[in-house]
Design a protein around this motif. Structure first.
Motif, PDB file in Angstrom:
ATOM      1  N   ILE B 287       0.847  -1.200   0.000  1.00 35.59           N
ATOM      2  CA  ILE B 287       0.000   0.000   0.000  1.00 35.59           C
ATOM      3  C   ILE B 287       0.878   1.243   0.000  1.00 35.59           C
ATOM      4  O   ILE B 287       0.658   2.195  -0.746  1.00 35.59           O
ATOM      5  N   PHE B 296      -0.614   6.767  -8.402  1.00 30.87           N
ATOM      6  CA  PHE B 296      -1.443   7.231  -7.295  1.00 30.87           C
ATOM      7  C   PHE B 296      -1.824   8.700  -7.480  1.00 30.87           C
ATOM      8  O   PHE B 296      -2.975   9.084  -7.324  1.00 30.87           O
ATOM      9  N   GLU B 312     -13.692   3.218  -7.715  1.00 34.43           N
ATOM     10  CA  GLU B 312     -13.147   3.160  -9.066  1.00 34.43           C
ATOM     11  C   GLU B 312     -11.650   3.503  -9.033  1.00 34.43           C
ATOM     12  O   GLU B 312     -10.826   2.867  -9.703  1.00 34.43           O
ATOM     13  N   ALA B 313     -11.325   4.512  -8.236  1.00 31.51           N
ATOM     14  CA  ALA B 313      -9.923   4.924  -8.119  1.00 31.51           C
ATOM     15  C   ALA B 313      -9.056   3.776  -7.599  1.00 31.51           C
ATOM     16  O   ALA B 313      -7.965   3.512  -8.110  1.00 31.51           O
ATOM     17  N   ALA B 314      -9.568   3.077  -6.585  1.00 28.74           N
ATOM     18  CA  ALA B 314      -8.822   1.946  -6.021  1.00 28.74           C
ATOM     19  C   ALA B 314      -8.648   0.843  -7.066  1.00 28.74           C
ATOM     20  O   ALA B 314      -7.570   0.258  -7.190  1.00 28.74           O
ATOM     21  N   ASP B 315      -9.706   0.584  -7.814  1.00 25.00           N
ATOM     22  CA  ASP B 315      -9.617  -0.425  -8.884  1.00 25.00           C
ATOM     23  C   ASP B 315      -8.505  -0.087  -9.857  1.00 25.00           C
ATOM     24  O   ASP B 315      -7.691  -0.935 -10.218  1.00 25.00           O
ATOM     25  N   LEU B 317      -5.948   1.841  -9.487  1.00 17.91           N
ATOM     26  CA  LEU B 317      -4.610   1.800  -8.915  1.00 17.91           C
ATOM     27  C   LEU B 317      -4.141   0.360  -8.729  1.00 17.91           C
ATOM     28  O   LEU B 317      -3.015   0.007  -9.069  1.00 17.91           O
ATOM     29  N   LEU B 318      -5.029  -0.491  -8.187  1.00 16.24           N
ATOM     30  CA  LEU B 318      -4.632  -1.869  -7.887  1.00 16.24           C
ATOM     31  C   LEU B 318      -4.420  -2.687  -9.148  1.00 16.24           C
ATOM     32  O   LEU B 318      -3.676  -3.671  -9.136  1.00 16.24           O
ATOM     33  N   ALA B 319      -5.039  -2.275 -10.228  1.00 23.56           N
ATOM     34  CA  ALA B 319      -4.822  -2.969 -11.500  1.00 23.56           C
ATOM     35  C   ALA B 319      -3.357  -2.863 -11.912  1.00 23.56           C
ATOM     36  O   ALA B 319      -2.851  -3.674 -12.681  1.00 23.56           O
ATOM     37  N   VAL B 321      -0.781  -3.118  -9.814  1.00 23.97           N
ATOM     38  CA  VAL B 321       0.138  -3.808  -8.893  1.00 23.97           C
ATOM     39  C   VAL B 321       0.925  -4.871  -9.643  1.00 23.97           C
ATOM     40  O   VAL B 321       0.355  -5.723 -10.307  1.00 23.97           O
TER      41      VAL B 321
END
Lengths: 332, 332
Positions: B287, B296, B312-315, B317-319, B321
């Motif tokens: 994180i 980010f 949506e923002a988290a999606d 960003l995590l895409a 990783v």
């Protein structure tokens, strides 16, 4: 205005915006439940920012928060910030997520506002929401704002870490204490001093309200404060004494913040924190996925037999994390 | 036995196993500091399981834990569980990770055991250890066991979530309270009732020790207990009264557990919890990596402008990783 498709968030959202309280309650249930439905409600609410001002009310159990909230509802309904209007109340009890107690509490409170269509009261627990109350509550507050509520009270029970976090998600946070030795100190220990915009000494007709005020002032003196020094109000919620003055103090804090443009910055900060929490919760889900996996069982066996240490075990397990789990579509 | 290569964990480990206290202290510093050195120490200790029995001593600040620990050291040194032997003490203060207070505390305590080579006392904070004290403490306990300590006391300061977690990492957990109204209730609220294998009412020469005992008994009556009902000892640590009886009670709990084969199961459970915490800490590091990234900043801008919601923002960003971050070699 009957709701035709109970499970269709856009229809429920439109109905709730037109004053349908059953639809609003269902949307909140969707948020509580988590999953794709919750996600859709969150997205709708985010696209329709309202103008709700949120007031958190927190403090130790038995401090009289419910009675005080009940009184504040009446004042907010009558006066609002710029004239009377609707009022919404979210009552949060993280410590008993499935308790019937919360529902009972609703009914008891509803008594004094049962005939008033302008008051919407809802207990909130989390059933499956990703990230628990820390994420469900901001979603719920945004929803209540999106459907046009001008004032939202958020009442929390208990003073655990999560309550403090949740209470801090509001525009003005009111911390309720009682007269008596040590109450102010307990509030400080529980981390409430840091989040308080206002203190209320409730049950102020009891002995030693002055002592509690002195304790609070002293603790504030010892704290590094911003431009706003938390005011200390005194109330007797059972009779209603001091509640008008408390509402006026809440209004002063609101004015202070809006004059300095602090509210937007505050909400921006909260949004960033929420974003981080969503990321954390997503990664947390992956831990659960991992510990349910077949790899986990194998690695655990090697660790418990003394073959590899727990760090090595974690390395082996995490090496198997697939990247496509990260961008999943659902959140529960 | 001078240590030639101060930064070489295997050499330090061998020296510590032969009684070199400077080497042992350095190994503990490596654990505190985290990173690859800590990792290597943890691996060495894991491969060399010792037979230490660990006793956690926790309770509110001011309850007299340090004085009590000091007395227990003397009894454990003289009698041990099966005859006298060496004693190690880890003093933990998570609330002040960098404080000189802890070091000062060492010196004060060292006074009464300063000339005794059989007593090893060390304050412990976390500087960079992955997962903080929750992971550093199990590593330290394993190290002390691996180098041959038969008895290890773990003293925590404060009653926060982390202290409770840390104290629960021992084989027997002793919760110290004082006479007086509400002390037992505070201990319960702090989650200490759940982790207590034994209660000690310290300063038992003060008024109302009986009342505190009644409170504790009542709370135990209201709790679902396993086969072991926590005993309640009374001590006056300043004079040493009751300390022998407390040590005997600790011994009874130890016997209870070893007769039923519970210690192995307990340690197995702790190892699994530790494993999960390592995984959680690893993901947590990611994180931090994420929120430091250029992606980010971009995603955050879109979110704050209202273009996308935080989920949506988290999606998004995590895409991004990368999977190869998961199996990293270092842990700090």
């Amino acid at each position: 205005m009957p709701v035709t498709r109970a499970s269709d968030p856009p229809a429920l959202f439109e109905a709730a915006g037109n004053g349908d309280r059953v639809a609003l309650a269902r949307l909140l249930s969707l948020i509580e439940r988590g999953g794709p439905g919750s996600r859709e409600v969150a997205r709708l609410a985010y696209k329709t920012p309202g103008a709700a001002y949120s007031v958190g009310i927190t403090g130790a159990p038995g401090a009289g928060k419910s009675t005080l909230t009940d009184r504040l509802i009446a004042v907010a309904r009558r006066d609002g910030f710029d004239g009377g209007g609707q009022v919404a109340v979210l009552a949060i009890d993280p410590s008993s997520p499935f308790s019937g107690g919360a529902i009972l509490g609703d009914r008891v409170r509803m008594q004094s506002h049962a005939l008033d269509d302008g008051v919407f009261i809802r207990s909130m627990a989390t059933r499956g929401h990703l990230g628990g109350l820390s994420l469900a509550v901001p979603d719920a507050l945004r929803l209540l704002s999106a459907v046009g509520m001008p004032v939202v009270f958020l009442e929390t029970v208990g003073v655990g870490q999560q309550e403090v976090e949740v209470a801090a998600a509001t525009d003005t946070t009111v911390v309720v204490v009682n007269p008596g030795w040590g109450d102010a100190i307990q509030a400080n220990k529980a981390g409430l001093l840091e989040i308080a915009d206002l203190f209320v000494i409730n049950k102020a007709d009891r002995p030693n309200a002055d002592g509690t005020r002195r304790d609070l002032e002293l603790m504030l003196d010892l704290t590094e404060l911003g431009e706003w020094r938390p005011e200390i109000a005194e109330t007797v919620a059972s009779t209603g004494d001091g509640v008008d003055a408390l509402w006026a103090a809440i209004g002063r804090h609101r004015t202070h913040q809006s004059e300095r443009g602090l509210i937007d910055e505050l909400r921006r900060q909260r949004l960033l924190r929420e974003f981080r929490q969503i990321i954390a919760a997503r990664l947390d889900e992956r831990i659960t996925d991992l510990t349910d996996s077949r790899e986990f069982a194998g690695v655990t066996r090697s660790m418990l037999s003394g073959e590899i240490d727990p760090y090595e075990a974690a390395d082996r397990l995490l090496a198997g994390v697939r990247p496509d789990r990260a961008g999943g579509e659902t959140d529960a």
